[in-house]
Design a protein around this motif. Structure first.
Motif, PDB file in Angstrom:
ATOM      1  N   MET A  18       0.826  -1.221   0.000  1.00 30.58           N
ATOM      2  CA  MET A  18       0.000   0.000   0.000  1.00 30.58           C
ATOM      3  C   MET A  18       0.864   1.277   0.000  1.00 30.58           C
ATOM      4  SD  MET A  18      -1.495   2.506   2.056  1.00 30.58           S
ATOM      5  CE  MET A  18      -1.291   1.961   3.721  1.00 30.58           C
ATOM      6  N   MET A  22       1.218   3.973  -3.161  1.00 33.49           N
ATOM      7  CA  MET A  22       0.871   5.384  -2.965  1.00 33.49           C
ATOM      8  C   MET A  22       2.082   6.282  -3.197  1.00 33.49           C
ATOM      9  SD  MET A  22      -1.882   6.194  -0.138  1.00 33.49           S
ATOM     10  CE  MET A  22      -3.464   5.411  -0.054  1.00 33.49           C
ATOM     11  N   ILE A 211      -1.934   5.283  -7.390  1.00 30.61           N
ATOM     12  CA  ILE A 211      -2.636   5.925  -6.265  1.00 30.61           C
ATOM     13  C   ILE A 211      -3.957   5.195  -5.998  1.00 30.61           C
ATOM     14  CG2 ILE A 211      -3.871   8.033  -5.549  1.00 30.61           C
ATOM     15  CD1 ILE A 211      -1.699   9.640  -7.015  1.00 30.61           C
ATOM     16  N   VAL A 215      -5.086   3.379  -2.568  1.00 38.77           N
ATOM     17  CA  VAL A 215      -6.314   3.740  -1.834  1.00 38.77           C
ATOM     18  C   VAL A 215      -7.192   2.491  -1.645  1.00 38.77           C
ATOM     19  CG1 VAL A 215      -8.458   5.092  -1.941  1.00 38.77           C
ATOM     20  CG2 VAL A 215      -6.285   6.174  -2.518  1.00 38.77           C
ATOM     21  N   ALA A 218      -5.715   0.504   1.135  1.00 37.65           N
ATOM     22  CA  ALA A 218      -5.960   1.166   2.428  1.00 37.65           C
ATOM     23  C   ALA A 218      -7.407   0.970   2.862  1.00 37.65           C
ATOM     24  CB  ALA A 218      -5.630   2.659   2.323  1.00 37.65           C
ATOM     25  N   ARG A 219      -8.347   1.067   1.920  1.00 41.48           N
ATOM     26  CA  ARG A 219      -9.766   0.860   2.234  1.00 41.48           C
ATOM     27  C   ARG A 219     -10.006  -0.588   2.687  1.00 41.48           C
ATOM     28  NH1 ARG A 219     -12.319   3.335   4.310  1.00 41.48           N
ATOM     29  NH2 ARG A 219     -14.296   2.460   3.658  1.00 41.48           N
ATOM     30  N   ALA A 222      -8.839  -1.021   6.146  1.00 40.57           N
ATOM     31  CA  ALA A 222      -9.767  -0.370   7.082  1.00 40.57           C
ATOM     32  C   ALA A 222     -11.016  -1.237   7.292  1.00 40.57           C
ATOM     33  CB  ALA A 222     -10.154   1.006   6.551  1.00 40.57           C
TER      34      ALA A 222
ATOM     35  N   ILE B  26      -6.829  10.377  -0.625  1.00 41.40           N
ATOM     36  CA  ILE B  26      -5.667   9.694  -0.018  1.00 41.40           C
ATOM     37  C   ILE B  26      -5.688   9.915   1.497  1.00 41.40           C
ATOM     38  CG2 ILE B  26      -3.147   9.725   0.177  1.00 41.40           C
ATOM     39  CD1 ILE B  26      -3.010  10.376  -2.815  1.00 41.40           C
ATOM     40  N   TRP B  28      -8.193  10.771   3.490  1.00 41.56           N
ATOM     41  CA  TRP B  28      -9.338  10.095   4.117  1.00 41.56           C
ATOM     42  C   TRP B  28      -9.082   8.594   4.240  1.00 41.56           C
ATOM     43  CZ3 TRP B  28     -12.523   6.629   1.272  1.00 41.56           C
ATOM     44  CH2 TRP B  28     -13.601   6.124   2.001  1.00 41.56           C
ATOM     45  N   SER B  29      -8.535   7.968   3.174  1.00 45.24           N
ATOM     46  CA  SER B  29      -8.328   6.513   3.215  1.00 45.24           C
ATOM     47  C   SER B  29      -7.282   6.156   4.273  1.00 45.24           C
ATOM     48  CB  SER B  29      -7.929   5.967   1.844  1.00 45.24           C
ATOM     49  OG  SER B  29      -6.668   6.462   1.466  1.00 45.24           O
ATOM     50  N   LEU B  30      -6.221   6.976   4.393  1.00 44.34           N
ATOM     51  CA  LEU B  30      -5.175   6.675   5.377  1.00 44.34           C
ATOM     52  C   LEU B  30      -5.685   6.898   6.809  1.00 44.34           C
ATOM     53  CD1 LEU B  30      -1.982   8.147   3.666  1.00 44.34           C
ATOM     54  CD2 LEU B  30      -2.645   5.763   3.876  1.00 44.34           C
ATOM     55  N   SER B  32      -8.857   6.856   7.886  1.00 46.02           N
ATOM     56  CA  SER B  32      -9.869   5.850   8.270  1.00 46.02           C
ATOM     57  C   SER B  32      -9.206   4.495   8.516  1.00 46.02           C
ATOM     58  CB  SER B  32     -10.979   5.748   7.229  1.00 46.02           C
ATOM     59  OG  SER B  32     -10.467   5.328   6.004  1.00 46.02           O
TER      60      SER B  32
END
Lengths: 243, 47
Positions: A18, A22, A211, A215, A218-219, A222, B26, B28-30, B32
């Motif tokens: 990730m 990025m 990117i 993302v 990362a999502r 999460a 970017i 917001w994703s990091l 959260s």
């Protein structure tokens, strides 16, 4: 592929992949946009407005790629019941919707000086707007089915597959119907674009794609962490209720 | 009559919206992700 079905294995890979995606993506996109904004020459007919292409085209590609990701994850979930497929689909939704919106807004800002209008209801623009509404619908359905069925994602998966019908419609709209929008400048192995525009465009597309991948990862991390926290708290509440 | 338009206004507006939306996404994703992982780690600690 089933090797990646294990969330622990996925997390081990995502932890280094990730930030790598990025980091390289931000550097590549920044350099490409600088190149497109300050180094590329103005185009013969469109003048300076051609610089919008370096944002508009990667955003259009990623808007469609996001839905292709949802469709592929939905298929994987329905056929192989891959435990990470639903999470991957949810990970693609927000970045896909954001890039679709960026594509529509930058397209409108390009259309005003190039065509003399902000918007026309032609095949390409309308099908792209439909894609944005599909994203909104998918996100609402995904959230509703998670809340009502405890994470059961069969309905969003079916919606994700059915909605994929719109992707070839977007792609071929400029060929099938009369359109204000130009036909594709880049096809498999061929380009009608001069190298002065093509190279920064390819660099921007690569940068924004990385990117996007970062993302999505990362999502996914999460969503996975949220599910694990929920499961632990639920188990704790049940064990406390048992005593 | 041809309308006089400054092309750079449209270019700058496009870049501001595109780059702004990408950076916001970017961030917001990091954020959260960090929050969710902190919540999971806290839940792990509560045994």
């Amino acid at each position: 592929m089933h090797g990646f079905a294990n969330p622990a294995r996925f997390l081990r890979i995502a932890r280094w992949l990730m930030p790598l995606c990025m980091g390289i993506g931000v550097v590549a996109a920044t350099l490409a946009l600088y190149w497109g904004l300050f180094r590329a020459p103005p185009e013969r007919l469109q003048g300076e407005t051609v610089r919008i292409v370096f944002l508009h085209v990667p955003a259009a590609w990623l808007g469609m790629a996001g839905w292709m990701g949802i469709a592929a994850a939905s298929f994987t979930e329905l056929v192989w019941r891959h435990p990470l497929a639903g999470i991957a689909a949810r990970g693609c939704a927000v970045p896909g919707a954001v890039f679709t919106a960026v594509c529509l807004i930058t397209g409108s800002l390009w259309g005003r000086p190039a065509w003399g209008t902000w918007w026309v209801w032609d095949g390409r623009l309308t099908s792209m707007l439909v894609l944005l509404f599909l994203y909104f619908g998918w996100m609402a359905l995904s959230q509703a089915s998670e809340a009502s069925a405890g994470g059961h994602t069969r309905a969003p998966a079916i919606f994700g597959l059915v909605g994929a019908v719109n992707i070839p419609i977007i792609h071929y709209s400029v060929i099938w119907w009369n359109s204000q929008h130009q036909p594709p400048s880049i096809t498999m192995g061929k380009s009608a674009m001069d190298g002065a525009f093509l190279w920064p465009l390819l660099a921007a597309t690569l940068g924004f794609t990385l990117i996007f991948a970062g993302v999505v990862l990362a999502r996914m991390r999460a969503i996975l962490a949220d599910q694990q926290a929920e499961a632990r708290l639920r188990r704790k509440a049940m064990s406390e209720a048992a005593f | 009559m041809r309308e006089a338009m400054d092309a750079w206004t449209f270019v700058i507006a496009s870049y501001a919206i595109g780059v702004g939306a990408t950076l916001a996404m970017i961030a917001w994703s990091l954020i959260s992700m960090k929050r969710a992982e902190a919540r999971r780690d806290k839940a792990r600690g509560q045994r």
